[in-house]
Design a protein around this motif. Sequence first.
Motif, PDB file in Angstrom:
ATOM      1  N   GLN A  88       0.815  -1.208   0.000  1.00 33.14           N
ATOM      2  CA  GLN A  88       0.000   0.000   0.000  1.00 33.14           C
ATOM      3  C   GLN A  88       0.853   1.264   0.000  1.00 33.14           C
ATOM      4  O   GLN A  88       0.331   2.363  -0.215  1.00 33.14           O
ATOM      5  N   PHE A  89       2.142   1.111   0.221  1.00 32.65           N
ATOM      6  CA  PHE A  89       3.029   2.271   0.265  1.00 32.65           C
ATOM      7  C   PHE A  89       3.068   2.979  -1.087  1.00 32.65           C
ATOM      8  O   PHE A  89       2.707   2.413  -2.123  1.00 32.65           O
ATOM      9  N   GLU A  90       3.558   4.218  -1.067  1.00 31.86           N
ATOM     10  CA  GLU A  90       3.712   5.003  -2.287  1.00 31.86           C
ATOM     11  C   GLU A  90       4.671   4.307  -3.249  1.00 31.86           C
ATOM     12  O   GLU A  90       5.600   3.610  -2.828  1.00 31.86           O
ATOM     13  N   LEU A  91       4.475   4.537  -4.547  1.00 33.43           N
ATOM     14  CA  LEU A  91       5.275   3.875  -5.562  1.00 33.43           C
ATOM     15  C   LEU A  91       6.757   4.192  -5.400  1.00 33.43           C
ATOM     16  O   LEU A  91       7.609   3.305  -5.560  1.00 33.43           O
ATOM     17  N   ASP A  92       7.099   5.433  -5.074  1.00 30.08           N
ATOM     18  CA  ASP A  92       8.513   5.774  -4.944  1.00 30.08           C
ATOM     19  C   ASP A  92       9.165   5.097  -3.741  1.00 30.08           C
ATOM     20  O   ASP A  92      10.365   4.814  -3.765  1.00 30.08           O
ATOM     21  N   ALA A  93       8.406   4.823  -2.689  1.00 30.86           N
ATOM     22  CA  ALA A  93       8.934   4.063  -1.560  1.00 30.86           C
ATOM     23  C   ALA A  93       9.212   2.623  -1.999  1.00 30.86           C
ATOM     24  O   ALA A  93      10.243   2.033  -1.644  1.00 30.86           O
ATOM     25  N   LEU A  94       8.306   2.048  -2.791  1.00 29.51           N
ATOM     26  CA  LEU A  94       8.502   0.689  -3.303  1.00 29.51           C
ATOM     27  C   LEU A  94       9.696   0.627  -4.256  1.00 29.51           C
ATOM     28  O   LEU A  94      10.445  -0.344  -4.269  1.00 29.51           O
ATOM     29  N   LYS A  95       9.889   1.682  -5.044  1.00 30.00           N
ATOM     30  CA  LYS A  95      11.061   1.736  -5.925  1.00 30.00           C
ATOM     31  C   LYS A  95      12.348   1.748  -5.104  1.00 30.00           C
ATOM     32  O   LYS A  95      13.320   1.067  -5.438  1.00 30.00           O
ATOM     33  N   ASN A 312       8.307   6.012   3.057  1.00 31.80           N
ATOM     34  CA  ASN A 312       6.947   6.233   2.567  1.00 31.80           C
ATOM     35  C   ASN A 312       6.471   7.639   2.907  1.00 31.80           C
ATOM     36  O   ASN A 312       5.796   8.298   2.104  1.00 31.80           O
ATOM     37  N   GLY A 313       6.830   8.117   4.096  1.00 34.94           N
ATOM     38  CA  GLY A 313       6.475   9.477   4.470  1.00 34.94           C
ATOM     39  C   GLY A 313       7.107  10.507   3.548  1.00 34.94           C
ATOM     40  O   GLY A 313       6.463  11.501   3.167  1.00 34.94           O
ATOM     41  N   ASN A 320      11.110  11.858  -4.489  1.00 39.04           N
ATOM     42  CA  ASN A 320      11.168  10.658  -5.325  1.00 39.04           C
ATOM     43  C   ASN A 320      12.136   9.637  -4.737  1.00 39.04           C
ATOM     44  O   ASN A 320      12.799   9.892  -3.724  1.00 39.04           O
ATOM     45  N   TYR A 321      12.216   8.483  -5.373  1.00 36.95           N
ATOM     46  CA  TYR A 321      13.003   7.394  -4.799  1.00 36.95           C
ATOM     47  C   TYR A 321      14.479   7.727  -4.712  1.00 36.95           C
ATOM     48  O   TYR A 321      15.191   7.272  -3.809  1.00 36.95           O
ATOM     49  N   ARG A 322      14.980   8.554  -5.643  1.00 38.20           N
ATOM     50  CA  ARG A 322      16.384   8.967  -5.575  1.00 38.20           C
ATOM     51  C   ARG A 322      16.625   9.843  -4.344  1.00 38.20           C
ATOM     52  O   ARG A 322      17.627   9.694  -3.641  1.00 38.20           O
ATOM     53  N   ASP A 323      15.698  10.760  -4.089  1.00 40.85           N
ATOM     54  CA  ASP A 323      15.795  11.602  -2.895  1.00 40.85           C
ATOM     55  C   ASP A 323      15.822  10.735  -1.633  1.00 40.85           C
ATOM     56  O   ASP A 323      16.608  10.976  -0.707  1.00 40.85           O
TER      57      ASP A 323
END
Length: 338
Positions: A88-95, A312-313, A320-323
């Motif tokens: 359920q987490f945000e896509l960028d957290a999953l990335k 996720n937060g 984004n996932y890089r950040d």
Amino acid sequence: MKNKLIVIIIILLLLYMIPTLSLSYFENTFSSSEEGPIDIAESIDSIITTDESEIRYIEVYHINSNKVLKLEIEEYIMGVVAAEMPAQFELDALKAQAITARTYLLYKLKKTNTNPEQHTQAPICSGTHCQVYLTKEELIQKFTQTWYDTYWPKIESAVNSTKGQILTYEGKLIEPLFHSTSGGRTENSEDVFTSAAPYLRSVESPYEANSPKLTATITIPIIEFITKLKGSLGENDINATNLKDKISLIEVSEGGKIKTMQIGETIITGRDFRTLYNLNSSNFKLVQNNENIEIITTGYGHGVGMSQYGANGMAIEGFNYRDILKHYYTGIEIMQYN
């Protein structure tokens, strides 16, 4: 003239064919989409096979079935992401989780090649000894078919969109440790484990408010609390009356967790105390209340590396996932291997 032309043609053909025929040939090219090419072939030479058809596959010892599974690397990463992070987490957290899982896989394979560990059936296992992997059947059994139909495409997207991306520090693969919830600040690796890693530094983790395990309280009868202490430490002069005077804090880590404490005449680490009482983290405080002891913990897990709820937060806040990865792993580069 004709003979010279034939010789030239033969030489050109040989130059073209040699790389294809050579059993030892494999071009390890690593490039960062931001910083340009960096060669880290030395870090992973021992985990790349010379047969290009085999590079995409790994062997995983599947604990539940006691079998060795041959899996395509990205398929394995999907099973790890699904098992290790809420879908359920945000896509960028999953990335971010997908890249840490991929990096950890290569790191573990490299380490296993030089120092075989607990499981000899395969270089990596499906349990917590490595990183948790669940098959599609196990995911459906654990979460239901509806969950699978809803979230599996999202997990596939997170993995496929970051395919081949890994984390490095000064051209070397890192050990990308992660945990559930830091409690507001992560830990320096040497404050929890034995060695200091320059990329596992204590950083703030301010976006964890949605974590269900940000804080927790367990209540233990004083008699039971003291019995455990005596059984573990052998301290015989501790009782309900003098308990408060017998326990004192010695050192707290930069991340806020208890490094050492004194109980009677014995010095114990916060990590060992956490294990003794099965606490969520070693960031805790004790409150004596009538006939009970309350142990209030902050955070969940060892606290080193990436906080999953913090990640996720950050994603919810627009990072984004890089950040996310560059925040939790100090000084790293996100590389693309081919």
